[in-house]
Design an enzyme around this catalytic site. Structure first.
Site, PDB file in Angstrom:
ATOM      1  N   LYS A 118       0.845  -1.395  -0.014  1.00  0.00           N
ATOM      2  CA  LYS A 118       0.031  -0.025   0.083  1.00  0.00           C
ATOM      3  C   LYS A 118       0.818   1.277   0.048  1.00  0.00           C
ATOM      4  O   LYS A 118       0.595   2.261  -0.565  1.00  0.00           O
ATOM      5  CB  LYS A 118      -0.862   0.133   1.196  1.00  0.00           C
ATOM      6  CG  LYS A 118      -2.111  -1.111   0.979  1.00  0.00           C
ATOM      7  CD  LYS A 118      -3.085  -0.748   1.967  1.00  0.00           C
ATOM      8  CE  LYS A 118      -4.317  -1.565   1.977  1.00  0.00           C
ATOM      9  NZ  LYS A 118      -3.723  -3.091   2.118  1.00  0.00           N
ATOM     10  N   GLU A 202      -3.845   7.017   6.818  1.00  0.00           N
ATOM     11  CA  GLU A 202      -4.573   7.604   5.984  1.00  0.00           C
ATOM     12  C   GLU A 202      -5.622   8.662   6.694  1.00  0.00           C
ATOM     13  O   GLU A 202      -6.379   8.113   7.454  1.00  0.00           O
ATOM     14  CB  GLU A 202      -5.410   6.731   4.757  1.00  0.00           C
ATOM     15  CG  GLU A 202      -4.229   6.325   3.698  1.00  0.00           C
ATOM     16  CD  GLU A 202      -5.195   5.519   2.697  1.00  0.00           C
ATOM     17  OE1 GLU A 202      -4.463   5.336   1.646  1.00  0.00           O
ATOM     18  OE2 GLU A 202      -6.342   5.156   2.924  1.00  0.00           O
ATOM     19  N   HIS A 237     -14.353  -3.496   8.035  1.00  0.00           N
ATOM     20  CA  HIS A 237     -13.678  -3.318   6.771  1.00  0.00           C
ATOM     21  C   HIS A 237     -13.678  -4.487   5.950  1.00  0.00           C
ATOM     22  O   HIS A 237     -12.803  -4.492   5.202  1.00  0.00           O
ATOM     23  CB  HIS A 237     -12.296  -2.561   7.037  1.00  0.00           C
ATOM     24  CG  HIS A 237     -12.043  -1.644   8.183  1.00  0.00           C
ATOM     25  ND1 HIS A 237     -12.709  -0.350   7.788  1.00  0.00           N
ATOM     26  CD2 HIS A 237     -11.490  -1.543   9.250  1.00  0.00           C
ATOM     27  CE1 HIS A 237     -12.623   0.334   8.717  1.00  0.00           C
ATOM     28  NE2 HIS A 237     -11.722  -0.380   9.947  1.00  0.00           N
ATOM     29  N   ARG A 294      -4.582  -9.623  -8.314  1.00  0.00           N
ATOM     30  CA  ARG A 294      -5.249 -11.041  -8.592  1.00  0.00           C
ATOM     31  C   ARG A 294      -6.637 -10.933  -8.583  1.00  0.00           C
ATOM     32  O   ARG A 294      -7.329 -10.042  -8.845  1.00  0.00           O
ATOM     33  CB  ARG A 294      -5.071 -11.559  -7.122  1.00  0.00           C
ATOM     34  CG  ARG A 294      -5.830 -10.742  -5.830  1.00  0.00           C
ATOM     35  CD  ARG A 294      -5.758 -11.411  -4.555  1.00  0.00           C
ATOM     36  NE  ARG A 294      -6.073 -10.788  -3.496  1.00  0.00           N
ATOM     37  CZ  ARG A 294      -7.490 -10.280  -3.176  1.00  0.00           C
ATOM     38  NH1 ARG A 294      -8.573 -10.473  -4.152  1.00  0.00           N
ATOM     39  NH2 ARG A 294      -7.326  -9.250  -2.117  1.00  0.00           N
TER      40      ARG A 294
END
Length: 660
Positions: A118, A202, A237, A294
């Site tokens: 990330k 973030e 999440h 993927r």
């Protein structure tokens, strides 16, 4: 000439079965790999060949690159499909396939390495001009640096595992004093799940939609996008419902997001199936989240609305052939929706469940697709993700797809292990979701008081049905014994049964009015009377008539144990009518037991230590998630029965607290 002939699927469960289906349909031979815990699994049974690659723990089997490459060599497999999860986004695995001259059905090593982080991928996206959320993606990972950067970003913020996905290693932090504890947990989960403790921070985007774009590239430089999927309905999440198209999508927004996704993929010369995930704000602004290199769990919704087989596309691209369609040839038709059937108990805080699958009967509804890896009799173990199946619906309209999916979820019979069907059904039928208004805040804000999230009492009707089935089994056994078996001196006095469900006992009286082939009875549960007639029972399905209304009920019986597929899913009942009084003493409130099979990752107390109610005592890891176990009372630690690294069974005593 094809470049390969035999495909090894380096995965398990439903995705291994799904990849095999397409590979075999295209004429390829298939190889399954399995751990010792999966020796009788469905994907093993479906493959042409299968190789055991090690013990149950993933590090010794499904994450063992050497074992998988060796299995490919031994079976002469010249291609490997990684599925999703496990090694699917592991650059070292793709590199090992390359070194062994085995085709890796996926992107290049370089793309996996960059987009699998990330931190690095966000830096690349910022450089490429793809819109990103403000945050911290630096290499310095100490607490002081992260705390300083968190202050700069502002709260609320998200901690995310740089190498992660699926909600693991991800935490929402709303206040500065929560940061250090959440960093510890996120690092631990990230290290256990992905082998890397690297984190990013973030700014939290409040109540967005989670929209992802399916992209595909070939080895000739062609790149396309196949529309979007809305994955906004999430819990912790993790995606719960996925659909295509997004309910608020416009042609202009789709084109803008699609072109941004293709731009992201082009920065790494992307080849194969990939998904670029965005957060979509109410204003219409969207921000890059990550790219998954993927096939996604939710790829079937794209397949159903585009009419394309994405696994077939992966294989075609891996052979060096061009993409089957150009961008202007890709069309969407109707609406598709998917949910994930998990072995978990939503009424107990979504606690993962282990046990034996006694009955599994997927629903049969027109327009429904069910991808699963289940066979009756198999064990659901603590070693792997608790997802059992995916239920996907297609309809001409969104509401048609939603209705079909709700019915299919309700009709999927799962006995022996608790599932989340009632939770999923109630979500799908919720007015806010039905109206297409759900954001990532939906479950937390609109669904917190739903009946599926708390224990519900068994209904008198379900108790009456259970008592009738147990009576019929007893009567049938007595009839086969002959002589005076089953004779009762009380004449027509009611049968009295005591049925236990968990820690609760229920008394049921059955007055038998007709003991023939289709017995008629009157059941009394507390003050409720129910006229019941058993029309048929074959060991799998019972047809009963309750107060003149016929119902078909799935069930399974072993001696005095009975499992019913009731209105809240799997119901397990035991006939304890003849059990001696006092034989079922319960544990005191000062005992801490394992809620499921798993491994102890941390013991935070020692004998003689004083603790307070709610204090964290032990951390249990099961099904890739950490579960904190806390003191139920104030007191002193009397006994600690486990140490770090111990494997424990469900209900095993871990810690005893002597109440103050």
């Amino acid at each position: 000439m094809p470049s390969f002939n035999k495909i090894l699927i380096a995965n398990r469960g439903e995705i291994a079965c799904r990849v095999m289906r397409t590979a075999q349909a295209l004429g390829y031979r298939t190889v399954a790999v399995y751990s010792e815990a999966d020796s009788d699994a469905r994907h093993v049974q479906l493959a042409d060949e299968a190789v055991c690659i090690g013990p149950a723990p993933v590090a010794q089997s499904y994450l063992s690159i050497d074992a998988i490459i060796d299995a490919a060599r031994r079976t002469c497999a010249d291609a490997i499909h990684p599925g999703y999860g496990f090694l699917s986004e592991n650059a070292d695995f793709a590199r090992a396939c390359e070194a062994a001259a085995i085709t890796f059905i996926g992107p290049t090593v370089e793309a996996i390495h960059l987009m699998g982080s990330k931190r690095l991928s966000k830096l690349a996206m910022l450089e490429a001009g793809v819109p990103c959320i403000p945050g911290y993606e630096g290499a310095e990972q100490d607490d002081a640096t992260l705390a300083r950067e968190a202050q700069r970003i502002g709260y609320p913020l998200m901690i995310k595992a740089s190498a992660g996905g699926g909600g693991r290693g991800m935490r929402l932090v709303e206040e500065p004093d929560q940061l250090l504890a959440q960093l510890r947990t996120a690092r631990s989960e990230a290290q256990n799940a992905f082998g890397s403790a690297e984190l990013i921070l973030e700014k939290a985007v409040i109540e967005p939609r989670h929209v992802e774009i399916q992209v595909f590239g070939d080895q000739l430089g062609n790149l396309v996008y196949l529309g979007e999927r809305d994955c906004s309905v999430q819990r912790r999440h993790q995606k719960v419902i996925e659909e295509a198209p997004c309910p608020v999508m416009t042609p202009e927004l789709r084109q803008a997001m699609g072109e941004a996704a293709v731009k992201a993929a082009r920065t790494v010369n992307y080849v194969g199936a990939g998904t670029v995930e965005f957060l979509l704000a109410a204003s219409g602004a969207f921000y890059f989240l990550e790219m998954n290199t993927r096939l996604q769990v939710e790829h079937p919704v794209t397949e159903l609305v585009t009419g394309q087989d994405l696994v077939a596309w992966q294989i075609i691209v891996a052979e060096g052939l061009p993409l089957p369609l150009e961008q202007d040839e890709i069309k969407q038709n109707g609406h598709a929706m998917e949910v994930r059937l998990y072995a978990e108990d939503p009424a107990a805080g979504f606690l993962p469940q282990t046990g034996q699958v006694l009955r599994w009967e997927p629903a049969e509804v027109d327009g429904i697709r069910i991808d699963h890896g289940l066979v009756e009799g198999q064990a659901v173990t603590p070693f792997y993700d608790p997802m059992l199946a995916k239920v996907i619906a297609w309809g001409a309209t969104r509401d048609e797809a939603r209705r079909k999916l709700a019915r299919a979820v309700e009709d999927c019979v799962l006995l022996g292990v608790k599932g989340n069907q009632r939770f999923l059904s109630n979500l799908l039928r919720h007015p806010h979701f039905a109206a297409g208004e759900a954001t990532t805040a939906f479950i937390g804000e609109q669904f917190g008081s739903d009946a599926s999230l708390s224990p519900q009492p068994i209904s008198p009707a379900e108790l009456a049905i259970a008592a009738t089935l147990l009576y019929q089994a007893s009567a049938s056994a007595n009839a086969h014994q002959g002589g005076l078996a089953g004779w009762r001196s009380a004449g027509n006095a009611p049968w009295r049964l005591v049925l236990r469900q968990g820690e609760q006992k229920h008394a049921v009286e059955l007055a038998v009015h007709d003991a023939g082939q289709q017995p008629r009875l009157l059941a009394r549960v507390s003050s409720t009377e129910i006229a019941i007639r058993l029309l048929r029972a074959d060991g799998r399905w019972a047809v009963v008539e309750l107060d003149g209304i016929r119902r078909r009920i799935a069930y399974h019986q072993q001696a005095q144990q009975l499992w019913l597929f009731g209105q809240n899913g799997d119901l397990e009942l035991q006939d304890v009518t003849h059990e001696p009084v006092g034989s079922q003493g319960g544990a005191g409130s000062g005992t801490v037991k394992a809620p499921m099979d798993g491994a102890i990752v941390e013991v935070l107390v020692s004998e003689g230590e004083r603790v307070g109610k709610g204090q964290l005592l032990v951390v249990l890891e099961a099904m890739k998630m950490e579960h904190p176990l806390k003191a139920g009372v104030d007191g002193v630690i009397r006994r600690v029965q486990v140490t770090r690294g111990d494997q424990v069974k469900s209900r095993q005593l871990l810690v005893e607290v002597e109440e103050a």
